[in-house]
Design a protein around this motif. Sequence first.
Motif, PDB file in Angstrom:
ATOM      1  N   SER A  80       0.826  -1.217   0.000  1.00  0.00           N
ATOM      2  CA  SER A  80       0.000   0.000   0.000  1.00  0.00           C
ATOM      3  C   SER A  80       0.855   1.259   0.000  1.00  0.00           C
ATOM      4  O   SER A  80       0.372   2.341  -0.347  1.00  0.00           O
ATOM      5  CB  SER A  80      -0.940   0.006   1.211  1.00  0.00           C
ATOM      6  N   THR A  81       2.144   1.126   0.357  1.00  0.00           N
ATOM      7  CA  THR A  81       3.031   2.294   0.416  1.00  0.00           C
ATOM      8  C   THR A  81       4.337   2.105  -0.361  1.00  0.00           C
ATOM      9  O   THR A  81       5.136   3.034  -0.447  1.00  0.00           O
ATOM     10  CB  THR A  81       3.395   2.620   1.880  1.00  0.00           C
ATOM     11  N   GLY A  82       4.573   0.906  -0.903  1.00  0.00           N
ATOM     12  CA  GLY A  82       5.819   0.654  -1.624  1.00  0.00           C
ATOM     13  C   GLY A  82       7.034   0.665  -0.721  1.00  0.00           C
ATOM     14  O   GLY A  82       8.119   1.106  -1.115  1.00  0.00           O
ATOM     15  N   THR A  83       6.871   0.120   0.486  1.00  0.00           N
ATOM     16  CA  THR A  83       7.906   0.192   1.518  1.00  0.00           C
ATOM     17  C   THR A  83       8.505  -1.178   1.796  1.00  0.00           C
ATOM     18  O   THR A  83       7.784  -2.180   1.839  1.00  0.00           O
ATOM     19  CB  THR A  83       7.303   0.743   2.826  1.00  0.00           C
TER      20      THR A  83
ATOM     21  N   LYS B 199       5.449  13.500  -6.349  1.00  0.00           N
ATOM     22  CA  LYS B 199       6.303  13.105  -5.240  1.00  0.00           C
ATOM     23  C   LYS B 199       6.172  11.616  -4.955  1.00  0.00           C
ATOM     24  O   LYS B 199       5.059  11.083  -4.871  1.00  0.00           O
ATOM     25  CB  LYS B 199       5.939  13.893  -3.980  1.00  0.00           C
ATOM     26  N   VAL B 200       7.319  10.946  -4.822  1.00  0.00           N
ATOM     27  CA  VAL B 200       7.311   9.548  -4.388  1.00  0.00           C
ATOM     28  C   VAL B 200       6.922   9.509  -2.914  1.00  0.00           C
ATOM     29  O   VAL B 200       7.519  10.203  -2.094  1.00  0.00           O
ATOM     30  CB  VAL B 200       8.691   8.889  -4.617  1.00  0.00           C
ATOM     31  N   PHE B 201       5.920   8.724  -2.587  1.00  0.00           N
ATOM     32  CA  PHE B 201       5.357   8.712  -1.243  1.00  0.00           C
ATOM     33  C   PHE B 201       6.326   8.159  -0.197  1.00  0.00           C
ATOM     34  O   PHE B 201       6.406   8.665   0.922  1.00  0.00           O
ATOM     35  CB  PHE B 201       4.072   7.870  -1.243  1.00  0.00           C
ATOM     36  N   THR B 202       7.071   7.136  -0.563  1.00  0.00           N
ATOM     37  CA  THR B 202       7.892   6.388   0.388  1.00  0.00           C
ATOM     38  C   THR B 202       9.202   7.091   0.714  1.00  0.00           C
ATOM     39  O   THR B 202       9.824   7.702  -0.156  1.00  0.00           O
ATOM     40  CB  THR B 202       8.198   4.993  -0.185  1.00  0.00           C
TER      41      THR B 202
ATOM     42  N   ALA C 266       4.866   3.967  -4.958  1.00  0.00           N
ATOM     43  CA  ALA C 266       3.686   4.737  -4.569  1.00  0.00           C
ATOM     44  C   ALA C 266       3.964   6.203  -4.852  1.00  0.00           C
ATOM     45  O   ALA C 266       4.976   6.751  -4.404  1.00  0.00           O
ATOM     46  CB  ALA C 266       3.373   4.522  -3.090  1.00  0.00           C
ATOM     47  N   ILE C 267       3.075   6.839  -5.590  1.00  0.00           N
ATOM     48  CA  ILE C 267       3.268   8.218  -6.032  1.00  0.00           C
ATOM     49  C   ILE C 267       2.121   9.086  -5.521  1.00  0.00           C
ATOM     50  O   ILE C 267       0.953   8.818  -5.816  1.00  0.00           O
ATOM     51  CB  ILE C 267       3.325   8.292  -7.571  1.00  0.00           C
ATOM     52  N   SER C 268       2.468  10.121  -4.751  1.00  0.00           N
ATOM     53  CA  SER C 268       1.454  11.044  -4.241  1.00  0.00           C
ATOM     54  C   SER C 268       0.984  11.966  -5.363  1.00  0.00           C
ATOM     55  O   SER C 268       1.779  12.403  -6.200  1.00  0.00           O
ATOM     56  CB  SER C 268       2.022  11.881  -3.098  1.00  0.00           C
ATOM     57  N   LEU C 269      -0.308  12.261  -5.380  1.00  0.00           N
ATOM     58  CA  LEU C 269      -0.885  13.134  -6.396  1.00  0.00           C
ATOM     59  C   LEU C 269      -1.140  14.527  -5.827  1.00  0.00           C
ATOM     60  O   LEU C 269      -1.374  14.676  -4.625  1.00  0.00           O
ATOM     61  CB  LEU C 269      -2.202  12.543  -6.908  1.00  0.00           C
ATOM     62  N   PRO C 270      -1.122  15.547  -6.677  1.00  0.00           N
ATOM     63  CA  PRO C 270      -1.456  16.895  -6.216  1.00  0.00           C
ATOM     64  C   PRO C 270      -2.888  16.930  -5.671  1.00  0.00           C
ATOM     65  O   PRO C 270      -3.740  16.133  -6.075  1.00  0.00           O
ATOM     66  CB  PRO C 270      -1.331  17.751  -7.481  1.00  0.00           C
TER      67      PRO C 270
END
Length: 268
Positions: free
Chosen positions: A29-32, A172-175, A186-190
């Motif tokens: 869920s987070t690519g961690t 932005k890469v979330f992890t 996981a990529i955060s969206l605007p």
Amino acid sequence: KAVTAVQIQDLLKAEPDIKAVFITLCETSTGTTPDVQGIAKVVKESNAVLVLDAISGLGVQDVQTDNWGVDVVVTGSQKGLMLPPGLAMISVSAKALSLIAQSTNPRYYFDLREAKKAAEKVDTPFTPAIGIIIALNEAIRLVKKEGLQNLFARYALMAKATREAAKALNLKVFTDPSCLSNVLTAISLPSNIDGEKLMKIMRDEYGITVAGGQDKQKGKMIRIAHMGMIDEFDIVAGFACLEKVLKKMGHTFELGAGVAAAQKVFNA
């Protein structure tokens, strides 16, 4: 961020009666991904066993079960092994087997004691998905042909290309960089981009599927896989589609920047 070996060590000191530590090779869920080797070293020095959920990551990221001292590794057929779901595989150390033998928890189908007895006769306690086992032989043949280290390097390259492409699109890469997984990104969206709508347009209008965020991150991120049968052209095509849809939805970036960033990594 992922749990660290130091945190696990502190936990085991504070709670010496803990019997098992459970971690995930890739938290999808987070690519961690955590420091499995470091955590295994800490747990090995305690009375606990280390159980690793490697369903998403096995065959994508290095796991040296015996060398690192990971007591239990569980995986499935549907991720890095490139097959449909239907098989579960598990390895169990002697330390973990002793705990299993002592357990009084009720169980029927999922009974590793019965599985061990059957395995000693080269059998299974219940009928498995035979067709997928036959396909598994072919998947393993492909893995051996390419070589595990070459596979790991290819997935790492695709992961790097994905992250660079995302950054080039002002995403932005979330992890946290300390625990990035090569299974997916996981990529955060605007805030002005509806992730659910974005995914629907990509899928329904262009035939490109990416995963979305879960729970609190639903609609706020997308997740792009780079494992199994996915190759660099899938990544390039996926970003070409993502760029087209992001542009339609009003996100600001230089058109073609994501594709170019990915190609630059692949052609380095």
